[in-house]
Scaffold this motif. Structure first.
Motif, mmCIF file in Angstrom:
data_model
loop_
_atom_site.group_PDB
_atom_site.id
_atom_site.type_symbol
_atom_site.label_atom_id
_atom_site.label_comp_id
_atom_site.label_asym_id
_atom_site.label_seq_id
_atom_site.Cartn_x
_atom_site.Cartn_y
_atom_site.Cartn_z
ATOM 1 N N CYS A 155 0.815 -1.137 0.049
ATOM 2 C CA CYS A 155 -0.080 0.017 0.180
ATOM 3 C C CYS A 155 0.859 1.300 -0.014
ATOM 4 O O CYS A 155 2.082 1.195 0.951
ATOM 5 C CB CYS A 155 -0.821 -0.019 1.058
ATOM 6 N N LEU A 156 0.536 2.300 -0.986
ATOM 7 C CA LEU A 156 1.181 3.318 -0.981
ATOM 8 C C LEU A 156 0.318 4.659 -0.644
ATOM 9 O O LEU A 156 -0.655 4.809 -1.635
ATOM 10 C CB LEU A 156 1.847 3.415 -2.135
ATOM 11 N N ASN A 157 0.510 5.420 0.510
ATOM 12 C CA ASN A 157 -0.245 6.419 0.607
ATOM 13 C C ASN A 157 -0.143 7.665 -0.317
ATOM 14 O O ASN A 157 0.930 7.973 -1.031
ATOM 15 C CB ASN A 157 -0.143 7.150 1.978
ATOM 16 N N THR A 158 -1.131 8.212 -0.928
ATOM 17 C CA THR A 158 -1.108 9.234 -1.895
ATOM 18 C C THR A 158 -2.194 10.537 -1.287
ATOM 19 O O THR A 158 -2.999 10.174 -0.446
ATOM 20 C CB THR A 158 -1.829 8.890 -3.234
ATOM 21 N N PRO A 159 -1.955 11.669 -1.789
ATOM 22 C CA PRO A 159 -2.779 12.941 -1.253
ATOM 23 C C PRO A 159 -4.181 12.723 -1.521
ATOM 24 O O PRO A 159 -4.518 12.604 -2.588
ATOM 25 C CB PRO A 159 -2.048 14.266 -1.946
ATOM 26 N N GLY A 160 -4.976 12.470 -0.600
ATOM 27 C CA GLY A 160 -6.484 12.355 -0.663
ATOM 28 C C GLY A 160 -6.937 11.041 -0.866
ATOM 29 O O GLY A 160 -7.985 10.553 -1.154
ATOM 30 N N GLY A 161 -5.696 9.979 -0.972
ATOM 31 C CA GLY A 161 -6.436 8.631 -1.022
ATOM 32 C C GLY A 161 -5.072 7.735 -1.014
ATOM 33 O O GLY A 161 -4.136 8.111 -0.164
ATOM 34 N N PHE A 162 -4.887 6.723 -1.666
ATOM 35 C CA PHE A 162 -3.836 5.477 -1.490
ATOM 36 C C PHE A 162 -3.830 4.738 -2.812
ATOM 37 O O PHE A 162 -4.674 4.704 -3.635
ATOM 38 C CB PHE A 162 -4.073 4.698 -0.305
ATOM 39 N N ARG A 163 -2.844 3.980 -3.084
ATOM 40 C CA ARG A 163 -2.619 3.131 -4.054
ATOM 41 C C ARG A 163 -2.209 1.669 -3.741
ATOM 42 O O ARG A 163 -1.023 1.501 -2.924
ATOM 43 C CB ARG A 163 -1.806 3.860 -5.139
ATOM 44 N N CYS A 164 -2.720 0.752 -4.448
ATOM 45 C CA CYS A 164 -2.370 -0.632 -4.263
ATOM 46 C C CYS A 164 -1.403 -1.002 -5.315
ATOM 47 O O CYS A 164 -2.056 -1.288 -6.406
ATOM 48 C CB CYS A 164 -3.666 -1.488 -3.908
ATOM 49 N N LEU A 165 -0.084 -1.167 -5.033
ATOM 50 C CA LEU A 165 1.043 -1.535 -6.213
ATOM 51 C C LEU A 165 0.442 -2.915 -6.612
ATOM 52 O O LEU A 165 0.382 -3.754 -5.905
ATOM 53 C CB LEU A 165 2.035 -1.317 -5.592
ATOM 54 N N GLY A 166 0.259 -3.000 -8.044
ATOM 55 C CA GLY A 166 0.213 -4.308 -8.772
ATOM 56 C C GLY A 166 -0.974 -4.606 -8.797
ATOM 57 O O GLY A 166 -1.322 -5.873 -9.434
ATOM 58 N N VAL A 167 -2.064 -3.924 -8.329
ATOM 59 C CA VAL A 167 -3.341 -4.274 -8.642
ATOM 60 C C VAL A 167 -4.093 -3.902 -9.891
ATOM 61 O O VAL A 167 -3.970 -2.519 -10.132
ATOM 62 C CB VAL A 167 -4.235 -3.929 -7.394
ATOM 63 N N SER A 168 -4.713 -4.806 -10.619
ATOM 64 C CA SER A 168 -5.241 -4.239 -12.004
ATOM 65 C C SER A 168 -6.530 -3.446 -11.490
ATOM 66 O O SER A 168 -7.015 -3.561 -10.676
ATOM 67 C CB SER A 168 -5.543 -5.631 -12.650
ATOM 68 N N GLU A 169 -6.922 -2.886 -12.788
ATOM 69 C CA GLU A 169 -8.055 -1.989 -12.656
ATOM 70 C C GLU A 169 -9.314 -2.835 -12.624
ATOM 71 O O GLU A 169 -10.437 -2.339 -11.990
ATOM 72 C CB GLU A 169 -8.028 -1.197 -14.159
ATOM 73 N N ARG A 170 -9.356 -4.037 -13.083
ATOM 74 C CA ARG A 170 -10.572 -4.865 -12.950
ATOM 75 C C ARG A 170 -10.657 -4.995 -11.464
ATOM 76 O O ARG A 170 -12.025 -5.412 -10.765
ATOM 77 C CB ARG A 170 -10.467 -6.332 -13.860
ATOM 78 N N GLU A 171 -9.646 -5.414 -10.611
ATOM 79 C CA GLU A 171 -9.882 -5.994 -9.199
ATOM 80 C C GLU A 171 -10.326 -4.432 -8.609
ATOM 81 O O GLU A 171 -11.131 -4.632 -7.466
ATOM 82 C CB GLU A 171 -8.511 -6.343 -8.865
ATOM 83 N N ALA A 172 -9.771 -3.326 -9.012
ATOM 84 C CA ALA A 172 -10.207 -2.220 -8.204
ATOM 85 C C ALA A 172 -11.767 -1.892 -8.398
ATOM 86 O O ALA A 172 -12.234 -1.317 -7.783
ATOM 87 C CB ALA A 172 -9.371 -1.040 -8.861
#
Length: 912
Positions: free
Chosen positions: A398-415
């Motif tokens: 997990c990577l924190n971003t301004p106003g949200g977060f990002r899951c590295l290696g996760v495809s758009e379909r899973e999101a």
């Protein structure tokens, strides 16, 4: 085996030398020689040095006969060579003979093994078919009379070479009487008539050579097969190595992309940290400056104003007021000119200070300090990765971003499946999870979903439709992006602002959900090879290349003249979807600066009709299943690409039509690319017809005409609107001349596509008409209106002016506010250099008269009988809006306009 051949040659030469000597004397007689002279010398018969006679063995002859004379040539007495010495075996007398004279007389009547009387294959033939020897002259006592010669028994002569091989066991083969198998080459004489007769000795030798050649060929083929198997194995090994290398490359690319994502995230964090550090440093400098000069400022204020001013002490985290004044005589400014209201603060960063509205903490941030009269509200980003350790799962970073977060290696379909969690949505543009907007007390127009943010504002469900128009321009040739071969993006320039979409960088970005119908009128003159193709592309995200939803090919003309085409498509859109127009060429020959001339029409060339989901409309796209090439008529079959409601719209059992479950209005467009061959194609052209089938009865709804070409790539397209009932089907057919061969093409660029939108009858209506039989313009036509005749029944929303009304059969009048779409097809014969077809709107309700849409076409191709021109457009209408169509011919005349197939107009109305 090496010494056998030379020894055999020496033996044959020795025999031939001794047999060449002449036998002389009175005792020379028998079958060995035909010389009648007396025999004298050591070679006479009976001499010790002469060759031992062959013994007669009846048993041996019987056995040979039982074996088809397989060993008839084998000698009964053997001659052995031991260390160069010839050993003579004891002579065996025949049965009934007691001396040598009797034996000599007996040998006269037995078969002689000497082959000098028969030559070649004759010695191999059976006795009953062997040719008889010629009579030889004989003198002396030993000669027999003719009667005696005729009574001699048939003889069987063996080949001399086989005879000598039989004399030497090392070179020949053991006798079959001893039970041994024959070795080496056997010469058989047991040929039966009619079975395996040999015509000559050369044929036997050729047969043996062919047998050996076949064995060598088989061995060579086996060797080649082994080599081929080795090569195949090596090729398989190389392919496996190549696949492994490709897997490694893909794995390295994936790792590189992950590292790039990490670097981007780290760069964002670093930029935010730098901003925060710089802001904190600026605060420290301002506070130190304020503290150092605060006492002096207070004394100067007391001396000049004779009044004490209370200096408000600022908090460290709040913003510091800016003190301005002269260099040697600074004058403090302790507040804004007017007191600030609620939810406002005095911004001392501005010159002069002004009241600003307090900033609201964006989604994903939490409040640190409230807004005060002198400082704005302070917010800090939430760290979702720390608050929710397993938000991305145990194995995903997990990577924190301004106003949200990002899951590295996760495809758009899973999101999209809901990985972001509650109160978060997946931002396709940033490829990260963002917090949903809370709207802060405002009404929520569109709730937050897994892939879209909430929309705040006033409720707009009451709006069912809308329209938007723009002009389209080709980029200049000197720009770096002006390359038609891979695809040139046309610039969309819209003047009107809309909350439905935004127009930036020559493309359209949709802001709301809904269904969109798009029309583009395009006129161009080119000399590019093969064809040009203008199409529409819809991008669902910035990372994807996009999907071509429509495309029309513009063929290469024989002469340079303008060609007008219309491209249309209907599709379902979501926020952040982008729409672009593309111009393509199949090769690099097309030079934009010299070969392309786009006609600048007076009206907007691009128009959009937006429909809300609240209308209940359903969109469908289908690809044509292109097979071989057809003649005269072609009914395309379809393959569904997408449909928003499969219950309302389905394909028929044979996939040649579209079936509708409920009644409504259908707006459709069909585009088919083709390649034509034959001069009749130029003369008669092609027709595309749309049929509606109701209860087994077909009825023509719309028809479009296309000028024929020979050995060219082109397209034919048809668009219109038609009313359908429950259970009705919509089908299509392409008609061509009988002696014109057509090949239909299809790919993923939208050149063979069917798009349609079904709209319920409660919020829509449709009207169709054709040109009137009387009052059609002909000759030198300059901006003359066309007269029409209504085909479909009247509708409450729109009708054609009737007789007795102003502008009868000319104006189409709307009676209710809404959004309209018009598709017009015109088939005519003319000699004009340029033909203009314009949709005009007269002045009404404060609006100026002017063109709504316009299309341009050039001169007719040489050899063609008919030409066509058409236009399509969407626009808003009010109660009382009127429309009419004008035709303009430049440098030429209009000879005829057909009022039957190929000329029609369809009008779609949708409630606003």
């Amino acid at each position: 085996m090496v010494s056998v051949a030379p020894l055999l040659l020496l033996l044959i030469s020795w025999v031939s030398l001794h047999s060449a000597e002449v036998c002389r004397g009175t005792h020379c007689h028998g079958g060995d020689t035909s010389d009648p002279r007396p025999c004298t010398g050591a070679h006479c018969p009976g001499s010790r040095s002469s060759r031992p006679p062959r013994q007669f063995n009846p048993n041996a002859q019987g056995k040979a006969a039982s074996h088809h004379h397989a060993h008839s040539g084998s000698p009964s007495s053997s001659v052995q060579i031991l260390r160069g010495t010839r050993v003579r075996l004891p002579e065996v007398l025949p049965a009934g003979c007691t001396d040598a004279d009797c034996a000599a007389l007996f040998r006269q009547f037995q078969a002689s093994n000497d082959t000098r009387e028969c030559r070649g294959i004759e010695c191999r033939l059976p006795l009953r078919i062997r040719p008889k020897a010629r009579a030889k002259s004989c003198a002396g006592e030993g000669c027999l009379s003719g009667s005696e010669e005729s009574q001699l028994p048939p003889v069987h002569l063996s080949d001399r070479a086989a005879q000598f091989l039989g004399d030497f066991p090392e070179l020949g083969y053991p006798s079959s009487e001893l039970g041994s198998a024959p070795l080496g080459v056997q010469l058989t004489c047991d040929i039966k008539p009619g079975e395996n007769e040999v015509p000559s000795e050369d044929a036997l030798i050729l047969h043996l050579q062919l047998a050996k050649g076949q064995e060598k060929l088989v061995e060579a083929l086996r060797a080649q097969q082994a080599i081929i198997r080795d090569l195949q194995q090596k090729l398989a090994d190389q392919q496996e190595a190549l696949l492994s290398q490709q897997r490694e490359i893909l794995e390295q690319q994936r790792r590189m992309y992950e590292q790039m994502d990490v670097v981007k995230a780290q760069y964002g964090l670093l930029s935010d940290t730098v901003k925060q550090v710089s802001f904190q440093g600026l605060q420290g400098e301002l506070q130190s400056y304020f503290e150092s000069h605060l006492a002096g400022l207070q004394s100067q204020a007391r001396s000049h104003l004779q009044k004490s001013y209370a200096v408000h002490k600022m908090d460290i985290d709040s913003k510091v007021m800016d003190v301005v004044g002269e260099a040697h005589f600074p004058q403090p400014l302790l507040g804004c000119p007017s007191p600030c209201g609620s939810e406002e603060y005095c911004d001392f960063q501005r010159d002069p200070p002004q009241c600003q509205k307090c900033t609201m903490c964006p989604p994903g941030f939490f409040l640190i300090s409230q807004c005060s009269p002198t400082a704005d509200r302070m917010c800090q980003d939430r760290d979702e990765c720390l608050e929710l350790p397993n938000v991305c799962g145990e194995r995903v970073k997990c990577l924190n971003t301004p106003g949200g977060f990002r899951c590295l290696g996760v495809s758009e379909r899973e999101a999209v499946m809901g990985l972001c969690g509650h109160d978060y949505f997946y931002n396709q543009e940033l490829q990260e999870c963002q917090a949903c907007s809370d709207c802060d007390g405002e009404p929520i127009t569109v709730p937050c979903t897994a892939v879209s943010d909430a929309v705040c504002g006033q409720l707009s469900e009451s709006r069912l439709s809308g329209s938007w128009v723009a002009k389209v321009a080709v980029p200049p040739a000197r720009t770096a992006s002006a390359n038609i071969f891979p695809g040139l993006q046309l610039n969309i320039r819209g003047k009107d602002s809309s909350d439905l979409l935004s127009n930036e960088a020559g493309q359209v970005t949709f802001l709301q959900h809904g269904l969109v119908w798009m029309d583009h009128n395009f006129a161009i003159k080119h000399s590019c090879r093969n064809f040009l193709q203008v199409g529409m592309r819809l991008n669902t995200s910035q990372e994807e290349e996009g999907q071509d939803i429509s495309g029309v090919r513009i063929e290469q003309p024989d002469g340079k003249y303008f060609q007008g085409v219309s491209v249309s498509s209907g599709v379902e859109v979501e926020p952040n979807h982008t729409f672009t127009l593309l111009l393509k060429s199949p090769n690099q020959h097309c030079n934009q600066s010299k070969d392309l001339h786009v006609y600048d029409v007076a009206a907007p060339s691009l128009s959009l009709l937006w429909l809300s989901h609240d209308t209940g409309a359903v969109a469908m796209t289908a690809q044509m299943s292109v097979l071989a090439h057809y003649q005269t008529s072609y009914r395309p079959t379809f393959r569904l690409s997408s449909v928003s409601d499969p219950y309302m719209i389905t394909l028929t059992h044979d996939n040649r039509g579209v079936r509708f479950t409920e009644s409504g209005v259908v707006k459709f467009v069909l585009q088919q690319a083709l390649y034509s061959m034959g001069h009749t194609c130029i003369r008669e052209g092609f027709s595309l017809i749309a049929y509606t089938n109701r209860n087994g009865t077909g009825q023509e709804a719309m028809q479009a005409f296309k000028t024929g070409v020979n050995y060219r790539d082109t397209s034919i397209t048809l668009s219109g609107a038609v009313n359908v009932n429950s259970g009705d089907t919509l089908g299509f057919e392409i008609m061509s001349p009988s002696q014109c061969n057509l090949r239909y093409f299809g790919d993923n660029t939208g050149i063979s596509m069917l798009s349609l939108i079904w709209i319920p009858s409660a919020v829509s209506s449709a009207l169709t008409a054709t040109v009137s039989r009387t009052g059609l313009p002909f000759g030198a036509v300059r901006n003359k209106p066309l007269l029409f005749q209504q085909i479909s029944p009247d509708t409450p929303q729109v009708h054609l002016a009737r007789s007795g009304e102003p502008n009868a059969r000319k104006n189409f009048i709307f009676h209710e506010k809404g959004t309209a779409n018009i598709a017009l097809n015109l088939k005519l014969i003319h000699s004009c250099n340029i033909v203009k077809l314009t949709l005009q709107r007269p002045a009404d309700q404060g609006r100026q008269a002017g063109p709504v849409a316009q299309q341009v076409s050039g001169s007719m191709p040489e050899g063609s009988e008919w030409a066509s021109i058409g236009l399509r457009a969407s626009f808003p209408v009010q109660n009382g809006t009127a429309l009419y169509v004008t035709l303009d011919c430049i440098r030429g005349r209009v000879n005829q306009i057909t009022h039957e197939g190929g000329t029609n107009i369809s009008i779609l109305w949708v409630a606003v």
